[in-house]
Design an enzyme around this catalytic site. Structure first.
Site, short mmCIF file in Angstrom:
data_model
loop_
_atom_site.label_atom_id
_atom_site.label_comp_id
_atom_site.label_asym_id
_atom_site.label_seq_id
_atom_site.Cartn_x
_atom_site.Cartn_y
_atom_site.Cartn_z
N HIS B 36 -39.22 -24.46 33.98
CA HIS B 36 -40.13 -23.16 33.95
C HIS B 36 -41.49 -23.79 34.19
CE1 HIS B 36 -36.74 -20.93 32.88
NE2 HIS B 36 -37.79 -19.82 33.01
N LYS B 101 -29.82 -17.31 25.23
CA LYS B 101 -29.68 -16.69 24.13
C LYS B 101 -30.81 -16.40 22.93
CE LYS B 101 -29.19 -21.39 21.79
NZ LYS B 101 -29.73 -21.89 20.56
#
Lengths: 281, 186
Positions: B36, B101
């Protein structure tokens, strides 16, 4: 005096890394199964079933319970009548490397916390303790970092009320919320110094997670554990954070004497995949 | 229960409602912290990025190595919140869906709404179970990052929940403590 070759320690550490990562602890599995039967929320039950299925697939296929095979934390209790032939620290780290490679576990350890770079398997975080006797106990706790990141420490005033301490622990769990893979096992360290309280909180995770019955001897610690478990399970975090009464499988507390001026309290949370394995030589 | 196949269409995504269970089949790409960071840096500096993000599904996952003869090792989701600061830039580049999550930030929710995207949850801490839905996995970018590389995965009926839908409804928003003797929470 008993002599244990370092090579033997390496071999055991290697085995323990694989065992801990692929076979879920019996007390945790049984806690999950109890929670599954007691849970009334439909989705929470569905998730708990997935968690239980996950453990059986991992065991059968020899695949890690979780892709985060953790930072290996190794606890060594060395009897004072034991002599280790060879380099202990090296043996532990070589054992970790071998176990992680052989077990197809993930390389999640980076050599420099700031520069980061490519990850490897070691070094482990090693805690050594000298105890009496002529045995050597090795425990490997592969600690996932989703939950490790939620660790909290607070240096309370010595006159703090028990309610304040309970509130802090409960809030630490609430802060972890849905992020760190509930249902949690909450390790709490009370006393010592700042660093020692955090160590105790981690060590508390090694204690068996027990279900309390009326027969359980009510020490002040076990009463605190029980009260906390009850109030944490009212937070309605639930499995995956999607609600339900299964937020926490157990609260384990370790205490140690402390200074007249202080009251350190640390919380080290574990995800539902609390993995550890031990051997005694 | 709903089944979806990649490539997803905007219509597929807009029809999803928060809390709904979905089975996803097709191609997804893993990316976690370092991937990322690298992608966001490249986007910011207008440099070429190694995969076309447009229409893609990103899985916050760093799998364990596959045993011989297996498609993948354990491959469950990692904590999504750590990706929050990079997510709006990736959504702007056309990412349709994310799988992870835990909670997302207000800014991410806003960006999801703006770009009509979706955030899925997969079974947390169930890397062994989830590996059984992955038929193929190969690193395709940033391979020097090892487990943090971008893996292209082929999945079949991967079980997911809609965590944040394209209208910005968040599954974690409504959580309230269980009060008194009330046992069931709807």
């Amino acid at each position: 005096m008993k002599t244990i070759p370092a090579a033997k320690i390496k071999e055991i550490v290697s085995e323990l890394c694989i065992r801990a990562n692929t076979i879920l602890r019996e007390d945790i599995l049984s806690g999950l199964k109890t929670a599954y039967f007691k849970e009334t929320d439909k989705r929470a039950r569905d998730i708990l079933k997935a968690v239980i299925d996950n453990a059986s697939i991992a065991k059968k296929e020899k695949i890690p319970i979780c892709q985060d095979t953790g930072l290996p934390v190794v606890f060594i209790e060395i009897g004072q009548d034991v002599r280790i032939k060879g380099n202990l620290k090296q043996a532990i780290n070589k054992g970790v490397e071998e176990g992680y490679r052989k077990g197809y576990l993930r390389s999640s350890v980076i050599g420099d916390p700031l520069a980061r770079g490519r990850s490897g398997y070691s070094p482990a975080v090693i805690h050594t303790e000298i105890v009496s006797g002529h045995k050597l106990k090795i425990t490997v706790l592969p600690k996932g970092f989703g939950c490790e990141n939620k660790t909290q420490l607070k240096m309370f005033n010595p006159t703090e009320k028990i309610e304040g301490i309970k509130e802090f622990i409960k809030n630490a769990v609430n802060y972890a919320g849905p992020d760190a893979c509930p249902a949690y096992i909450v390790g709490v360290g009370i006393g010592g110094t700042a660093d020692y309280a955090v160590f105790l909180a981690k060590k508390a995770l090694l204690k068996k997670v027990t279900r309390y019955s009326r027969k359980t001897q009510a020490t002040s610690t076990s009463k605190l554990e029980r009260d906390l478990l009850k109030s944490i399970n009212k937070l309605n975090i639930g499995p995956m954070g999607l609600g339900g009464k299964t937020t926490c499988l157990g609260v384990n507390i370790e205490t140690y004497p402390t200074h007249i001026a202080g009251l350190p309290v640390a919380v080290n949370i574990s995800c539902h995949a609390l993995r550890s394995a031990s051997a005694i030589l | 229960m709903k089944s979806l196949t990649t490539p997803l269409s905007k219509r597929d995504i807009e029809e999803l409602a928060v809390g709904e269970q979905v089975y996803l089949t097709g191609t997804i790409y893993t990316a976690r912290d370092q991937a990322h960071k690298k992608l966001a840096e490249a986007i910011e500096k207008n440099r070429k990025i190694p995969i076309d993000l447009n229409g893609k599904v990103i899985y916050y996952c760093g799998p364990t190595p596959a045993r011989p003869g297996k498609a993948t090792g354990a491959a469950g989701p990692t904590t999504s919140g750590r990706m929050d600061k990079f997510t709006p830039a990736l959504l702007k580049k056309g990412v349709f869906a994310m799988i992870g999550k835990g909670k997302r930030s207000g800014e991410v929710i806003k960006a999801i709404k703006k770009h009509s995207a979706v955030y899925f949850l997969s079974y947390a801490g169930c890397g062994a179970l989830l590996s059984t839905y992955i038929e193929k996995s190969e690193p395709v970018a940033f391979t020097e990052l090892g487990p943090e590389a971008i893996y292209k995965m082929e999945v079949r009926n991967l079980p997911l929940f809609v965590g944040i839908d394209s209208r910005g409804n968040d599954i974690f928003e409504k959580r309230a403590p269980i009060k008194g003797r009330k046992r069931r929470v709807s």
